[in-house]
Motif scaffolding. Sequence first.
Motif, short mmCIF file in Angstrom:
data_model
loop_
_atom_site.label_atom_id
_atom_site.label_comp_id
_atom_site.label_asym_id
_atom_site.label_seq_id
_atom_site.Cartn_x
_atom_site.Cartn_y
_atom_site.Cartn_z
N MET A 44 52.72 -13.54 -18.70
CA MET A 44 51.52 -13.40 -19.51
C MET A 44 50.54 -12.41 -18.92
SD MET A 44 51.94 -15.13 -22.22
CE MET A 44 50.26 -15.12 -22.82
N ALA A 45 50.48 -12.39 -17.58
CA ALA A 45 49.58 -11.43 -16.93
C ALA A 45 50.01 -10.01 -17.25
CB ALA A 45 49.56 -11.67 -15.43
N ASN A 46 51.33 -9.77 -17.23
CA ASN A 46 51.83 -8.44 -17.56
C ASN A 46 51.53 -8.08 -19.02
OD1 ASN A 46 52.83 -8.00 -15.00
ND2 ASN A 46 54.89 -8.74 -15.49
N ALA A 47 51.65 -9.08 -19.91
CA ALA A 47 51.35 -8.83 -21.32
C ALA A 47 49.88 -8.48 -21.50
CB ALA A 47 51.72 -10.06 -22.16
N ALA A 55 35.52 1.68 -19.68
CA ALA A 55 35.39 0.28 -19.28
C ALA A 55 34.56 -0.49 -20.30
CB ALA A 55 34.77 0.20 -17.89
N ARG A 56 33.45 0.10 -20.74
CA ARG A 56 32.61 -0.57 -21.73
C ARG A 56 33.34 -0.70 -23.07
NH1 ARG A 56 28.78 2.91 -19.44
NH2 ARG A 56 28.98 4.33 -21.22
N ALA A 57 34.07 0.34 -23.43
CA ALA A 57 34.74 0.35 -24.74
C ALA A 57 35.82 -0.71 -24.85
CB ALA A 57 35.32 1.74 -25.01
N ILE A 58 36.54 -0.95 -23.76
CA ILE A 58 37.66 -1.90 -23.83
C ILE A 58 37.33 -3.24 -23.19
CG2 ILE A 58 39.34 -0.03 -23.90
CD1 ILE A 58 40.06 -0.60 -21.02
N GLY A 59 36.11 -3.38 -22.67
CA GLY A 59 35.66 -4.66 -22.15
C GLY A 59 36.28 -5.07 -20.84
N LEU A 60 36.51 -4.12 -19.95
CA LEU A 60 37.06 -4.42 -18.63
C LEU A 60 36.03 -4.11 -17.55
CD1 LEU A 60 40.75 -3.08 -18.43
CD2 LEU A 60 39.97 -5.46 -18.40
N PRO A 61 36.08 -4.80 -16.41
CA PRO A 61 35.26 -4.40 -15.27
C PRO A 61 35.63 -2.98 -14.84
CG PRO A 61 36.19 -6.58 -14.92
CD PRO A 61 36.85 -6.02 -16.14
N GLY A 90 48.27 -5.00 -22.91
CA GLY A 90 47.27 -4.93 -23.97
C GLY A 90 46.08 -4.08 -23.56
N HIS A 91 45.63 -4.21 -22.31
CA HIS A 91 44.52 -3.37 -21.83
C HIS A 91 44.93 -1.89 -21.86
CE1 HIS A 91 42.32 -6.87 -20.89
NE2 HIS A 91 42.85 -7.14 -19.70
N ALA A 92 46.16 -1.60 -21.45
CA ALA A 92 46.62 -0.20 -21.42
C ALA A 92 46.67 0.38 -22.82
CB ALA A 92 48.00 -0.13 -20.76
N LEU A 93 47.16 -0.40 -23.77
CA LEU A 93 47.24 0.09 -25.14
C LEU A 93 45.86 0.31 -25.74
CD1 LEU A 93 50.20 -2.09 -26.44
CD2 LEU A 93 50.23 0.36 -25.94
#
Length: 246
Positions: A1-4, A30-36, A8-11
Amino acid sequence: MANATAAGHALRALTHLASRAEPVPAAHLARAIGLPRSSTYHLLAVLVEHGYVVHYEDERTYGIGAAVHELGAGYQRQDPLQRLARPLVERLVDSTTHNAHLAVLSGRDVLYVIEERAAGRPSLVTDVGVRLPATVTASGLAMLAGLPRRQVTALYPSAAVMVADGPPTPSALRRELVDVRARGYAVERGSVSPDLSSVASAVLDRDDRPVAAIAITFRHDEVDDAGLTALAAAAGETAGRVTARL
């Protein structure tokens, strides 16, 4: 699940970068995709390593890499529309015993990409790779009827761009397209070949925009009004199945 989740973040990152006119800073992504920000840098490092993202160090920005182009080229090489549609067009020919084809819209033309001939039926001017003016073909009218009015107006701004055997003016074309939408299919009678008629229905994408059309071609003297309605229903059913597969 972590890999999935990472996939998803990469896509999402690639989709966002592809939507931008110019490369963007990592903080923006980072802001656009909601990641730190730290996670975004790790993600970008992997994408850069594999060629899907380019790091413009002087500008401190990131953009789409050449590997993404290879994905697009692979999509084109596999001809997914043709692969999905061909078996259905073959079945349509078998069930109706008439010639059938699939065409796509290319500017003001239709481009034939699948042509299936029924045994003993007349030879056609249409063939794979052939282009014809969209307004004289059932396939073209079926697709034009699914486009926004402003796009049709952009394609046909004046009578100067209209062709013989089709609607003579943009307003006449608009009236024809209203009829196509009301019927649910397009009809062409003798505009391409004097003794032949065609019926066609559009294949739609997820946004209900036309990406292709399925058409059946037959001799005038072999098909009455009830037969034409039946063939139109068969073309519409096949177009619906291709739409579902897409």
